[in-house]
Write a protein that holds these residues in place. Structure first.
Motif: not given
Length: 426
Positions: A252-256, A263-265, A279-281, A323-330
């Motif tokens: 997520i931090r790496g925007s992937d 990894w969520l799966a 909580r981690r997100m 997870a997708i929203y956070l990964a694709t966020s600035p």
């Protein structure tokens, strides 16, 4: 003997052999005092895996001469709890007058109803509860039960603790004593273990068993090579759980978003606690996104509330969306860096005086002393801003927040530059 893992073979049987956690079991430790007096209150051990929570519970039971019952929250229900409590009541007084200890591993996985079933027995002294958790008990243990327990924090093993553990294995384990083992390099062993004593011993034993000869030299290269070829090791003990959440967060931090969903799966298929993932997100949304997209923390918080309410299997959809929203966020860690720098500054400079114009003046004497006299109320000025000093004089002009390189924080930087001119060098 070899069918028993090394960590189990050298598990300490008494308090004086226990490595680490000196704040609890040292000469002046609170647990040491309790054990010496024979008075054990219900308690919860909170700490990362492999820090000796189970071992400590067993030692407490042995040294306080109490019967020990053990349950794992992963495969135990209300009926199992009631059976243990009934057994404790029936046997009370047969062998000892002391309350039996009920040890519950991973107590954070118990539902509210399961935790409720413990309350009466704990309150009436039928059992002394010792719970073990890797999660913050403030969030995972119901208030009624938490109020009846002391919480003790166990820390990850230090480098010296881990080296002591290796030396104990070499000098006390009957199988290892039949080998000649040279610890030529230990950096890889210590790094991969991550402060987890059990993981360290598992990896060490795995490396030793790759040698066919009795003379063994442990090197960083050999350790890394062995671990890469035997990743299944962590599945068996549940330790891969922490490697996978690490991969998830880093994706997520790496925007992937692809890595994040994969990894969520893996966590979903492994039956991971939905609240743990959410909580981690929530933490990541502030630490790694922050003001680059302030909506991220709202999204993550709503996700936490949603999955707590609905559970599996539907929660997987909400988790995936977040997870997708956070990964694709600035991304921006500017707020995270700012508070770290501020805390370091506080540690270095100590308790600096609050500037007199920022002090509150609720009494006549304080007003006469000039408290708050020169404070300028921002809303009385154009654009609700007036330049004045808000830091102690000794650190005046110190810049702690450096906006990240993203659209929104670039706007913040320009705004701060216009307001503060050269004061903070924005």
């Amino acid at each position: 003997m070899m069918n028993i893992p090394l960590a189990e073979r050298i598990r300490p049987q008494k308090l004086e052999d226990y490595i680490s956690q000196q704040h609890l079991i040292g000469p002046n430790g609170s647990l040491t005092q309790q054990i010496s007096k024979g008075i054990i209150s219900s308690l919860i051990f909170w700490g990362p895996p492999g820090t000796g929570k189970t071992t400590l519970a067993e030692i407490i039971a042995k040294e306080s001469d109490r019967p020990l019952y053990a349950l794992s929250a992963i495969n135990s229900g209300v009926k199992d709890i009631r059976d243990v409590i009934d057994s404790a009541q029936k046997n009370k007084g047969l062998f000892t007058t002391k309350n039996p200890i009920l040890f519950i591993d991973e107590i954070h996985r118990f539902s509210k109803s399961q935790q409720d079933s413990l309350l009466a027995a704990v309150e009436r002294g039928i059992i002394t509860l010792i719970g073990a958790t890797t999660e913050n008990p403030s969030f995972e243990v119901i208030p009624a039960l938490l109020s009846r327990c002391q919480v003790y924090v166990l820390n990850p093993f230090s480098k010296q603790d881990l080296l002591d553990l290796l030396n104990r294995a070499l000098t006390t384990d009957e199988y290892l004593k039949t080998k000649t083992i040279e610890l030529q390099e230990t950096e890889a062993l210590l790094r991969i273990s991550g402060g987890d004593g059990r993981k360290l011993l598992n990896i060490f034993e795995l490396v030793v068993n790759t040698f066919t000869e009795d003379y063994i030299i442990i090197t960083n290269e050999k350790v890394l090579q062995t671990v890469q070829q035997n990743t299944v090791l962590y599945d068996k003990t549940g330790e891969q759980h922490y490697d996978i959440i690490s991969a998830f967060i880093k994706s997520i931090r790496g925007s992937d978003p692809n890595g994040a969903v994969y990894w969520l799966a893996r966590m979903i298929e492994g039956g991971e606690d939905v609240k743990f993932i959410a909580r981690r997100m929530l933490i990541l949304s502030s630490e790694d996104i922050g003001n680059a997209n302030p909506t991220a923390i709202i999204m993550a918080n709503n996700t936490f509330q949603a999955v707590t309410t609905i559970g599996y299997p539907e929660a997987r959809i909400v988790l995936s969306q977040c997870a997708i929203y956070l990964a694709t966020s600035p991304k921006s860690n500017a707020s995270y860096v700012a508070i770290n720098q501020a805390q370091e500054l506080v540690k270095k400079t100590g308790d600096l005086s609050v500037p007199i114009h920022l002090r509150n003046a609720p009494t006549k004497l304080m007003k006469e002393l000039g408290y708050g006299k020169e404070y300028q109320y921002a809303h009385d000025y154009q654009n609700n801003f007036v330049e004045q000093n808000f830091l102690p004089k000794e650190i005046e002009g110190t810049k702690l927040y450096e906006p990240g390189q993203n659209t929104r924080e670039n706007e913040i930087r320009n705004s701060l530059k216009n307001k503060w001119k050269n004061t903070y060098d924005y």
